[in-house]
Design a protein around this motif. Structure first.
Motif, PDB file in Angstrom:
ATOM      1  N   ALA A 108       0.707  -1.209  -0.037  1.00 50.38           N
ATOM      2  CA  ALA A 108       0.011  -0.035   0.085  1.00 50.38           C
ATOM      3  C   ALA A 108       0.811   1.308  -0.149  1.00 50.38           C
ATOM      4  O   ALA A 108       0.631   2.248   0.722  1.00 50.38           O
ATOM      5  N   THR A 109       2.052   1.443  -0.744  1.00 43.69           N
ATOM      6  CA  THR A 109       2.758   2.394  -0.865  1.00 43.69           C
ATOM      7  C   THR A 109       3.054   2.826  -2.230  1.00 43.69           C
ATOM      8  O   THR A 109       3.252   1.700  -3.205  1.00 43.69           O
ATOM      9  N   ASP A 110       3.380   3.930  -2.501  1.00 45.18           N
ATOM     10  CA  ASP A 110       4.083   3.981  -4.030  1.00 45.18           C
ATOM     11  C   ASP A 110       4.967   3.306  -4.184  1.00 45.18           C
ATOM     12  O   ASP A 110       6.024   3.224  -3.298  1.00 45.18           O
ATOM     13  N   HIS A 111       5.552   3.124  -5.447  1.00 47.41           N
ATOM     14  CA  HIS A 111       6.629   2.067  -5.920  1.00 47.41           C
ATOM     15  C   HIS A 111       7.404   2.605  -6.989  1.00 47.41           C
ATOM     16  O   HIS A 111       7.089   3.746  -7.629  1.00 47.41           O
ATOM     17  N   GLU A 112       8.346   1.750  -7.453  1.00 50.21           N
ATOM     18  CA  GLU A 112       9.344   2.342  -8.559  1.00 50.21           C
ATOM     19  C   GLU A 112       9.109   1.608  -9.884  1.00 50.21           C
ATOM     20  O   GLU A 112       9.752   1.776 -10.908  1.00 50.21           O
ATOM     21  N   GLY A 113       8.089   0.826  -9.820  1.00 51.92           N
ATOM     22  CA  GLY A 113       7.544   0.118 -11.150  1.00 51.92           C
ATOM     23  C   GLY A 113       8.697  -0.911 -11.656  1.00 51.92           C
ATOM     24  O   GLY A 113       8.943  -1.023 -12.812  1.00 51.92           O
ATOM     25  N   LEU A 114       9.268  -1.889 -10.895  1.00 52.54           N
ATOM     26  CA  LEU A 114      10.215  -2.682 -11.359  1.00 52.54           C
ATOM     27  C   LEU A 114       9.468  -3.966 -12.159  1.00 52.54           C
ATOM     28  O   LEU A 114       8.321  -4.312 -11.873  1.00 52.54           O
ATOM     29  N   PRO A 115       9.925  -4.564 -13.410  1.00 55.41           N
ATOM     30  CA  PRO A 115       9.222  -5.296 -13.928  1.00 55.41           C
ATOM     31  C   PRO A 115       9.334  -6.693 -13.461  1.00 55.41           C
ATOM     32  O   PRO A 115       8.749  -7.455 -13.970  1.00 55.41           O
ATOM     33  N   ASP A 116      10.383  -6.949 -12.322  1.00 57.62           N
ATOM     34  CA  ASP A 116      10.627  -8.368 -11.975  1.00 57.62           C
ATOM     35  C   ASP A 116       9.828  -8.647 -10.724  1.00 57.62           C
ATOM     36  O   ASP A 116      10.521  -9.318  -9.872  1.00 57.62           O
TER      37      ASP A 116
END
Length: 364
Positions: A108-116
């Motif tokens: 439930a936190t903004d994230h960095e969008g890692l593809p893995d």
């Protein structure tokens, strides 16, 4: 673990990971109170899949490997049904490895969008391309911002978010200062004294909780807020309160979870929260609201799919799963919750919502 007097079949154990120490600790009381409201609302009905929620809170402010080890110990009992909470992406990565897709994990936190990202991790927070990047594009259009200075904590989310901003800019060299500091930093003199800072039009702040509040106080002491706006995707009302009203001038915040006092739902949610927690409760904030919504999303996911099985949920979410319920997030596309993102401006220790941001702003 399970509630006294109830069997494992009658309860579902949910682990909530929130920091009770470190720079994120100022957010924990709000998150814990908001999660408690969501649990009571669900338990007052039929629970999750007919089972009452039993909530256990873990301290997410420790080193990631410590948090992951405790999660693994709980999982070894076979009694954990799901995991959620507000914590750093460094903790998320360690916990996700420990969980290994055995139960749903709603981050439930903004994230960095890692593809893995590991299967079973459902991202309730926002991807930088849907939050920081369009907010920066708005500041270019509306405020004439072209050149950026970046100050961030030294871990994966700030570095990857800065990289997303750099990719979106017409000239990648328009980030002219990029500086990272450890969690818990108290002196930002190296950044504030850098002569190149005066060449920037705006500052992007990618720090957590109390670190951001301390930075905003020191930044204000330089006199720069009058000529240099700041943008952050990681500020809530607790951070505004901690910094103090005078330190929040010319501060813009992008978030998926502003509670709008002007809307009927915003007023209703705040009223329910204060009835549940009392008049002296921690303020219901942008971040604690996201933890509240994560619990309700878990409930509607279970109702929609009829299970908490990770493979079943992911298979249903992949083509775009629409959900009903009290959350502003109305569904998932793959492992990403989808819903509106907004830009607000700090007004003392509160927010004035300015606009809804487009999901794909293109190049500024």
């Amino acid at each position: 673990m399970p509630t006294i007097g109830r069997t494992r079949d009658e309860t579902i154990e949910i682990l909530s990971i929130v920091p009770t120490q470190g720079p994120g600790g100022i957010i924990a009381p709000s998150c814990t109170a908001a999660i408690s409201l969501a649990v009571d609302e669900i338990n007052s009905g039929t629970g999750i899949l007919g089972r009452e929620i039993n909530l256990t809170t873990l301290d997410g402010g420790r080193e990631p490997h410590e948090v992951a080890a405790e999660v693994a110990a709980f999982l070894a009992t076979g009694m954990v049904g799901a995991i959620t909470g507000w914590h750093t992406s460094a903790v998320r990565r360690a916990v996700a490895e420990a969980v290994d897709a055995r139960v749903p994990y709603l981050y439930a936190t903004d994230h960095e969008g890692l593809p893995d990202e590991r299967p079973g991790v459902l991202l309730v927070g926002e991807h930088p391309d849907h939050q920081t990047v369009p907010a920066a594009a708005w500041m270019t259009r509306e405020l004439g911002v072209r050149r950026w200075a970046v100050i961030g904590n030294d871990y994966i989310w700030p570095r990857r978010t800065a990289r997303a901003l750099r990719r979106s800019l017409p000239d990648p060299y328009d980030i002219i200062v990029e500086h990272y500091v450890p969690l818990g930093t108290t002196d930002f003199g190296d950044f504030l004294d850098d002569p190149a800072l005066l060449l920037a039009d705006a500052v992007l702040i990618l720090m957590v909780g109390a670190d951001t509040a301390r930075f905003n106080r020191q930044f204000t002491a330089t006199g720069l807020p009058a000529v240099m706006p700041r943008l952050s995707p990681a500020v809530d009302e607790n951070v505004l309160l901690s910094a103090g009203p005078s330190a929040n001038a010319n501060l813009y915040v992008a978030s998926s979870f502003f509670l709008d006092n002007k809307s009927a739902e915003g007023r209703s949610r705040r009223a329910r929260y204060h009835r549940h927690q009392g008049r002296f409760a921690p303020v219901l904030t942008t971040f604690s609201n996201s933890t509240y919504e994560a619990i309700h999303l878990l409930n509607t996911l279970a109702d929609t799919t009829g299970t908490l099985d990770v493979e079943t949920i992911i298979a249903a979410a992949h083509p775009g799963l629409a959900l009903d319920g009290p959350a502003t997030r109305r569904g998932f596309l793959g492992n990403q919750a989808v819903g509106p993102t907004h830009l607000a401006m700090a007004n003392g220790v509160d927010f004035d919502i300015l606009c809804r941001l487009p999901a794909n702003p293109g190049r500024a």
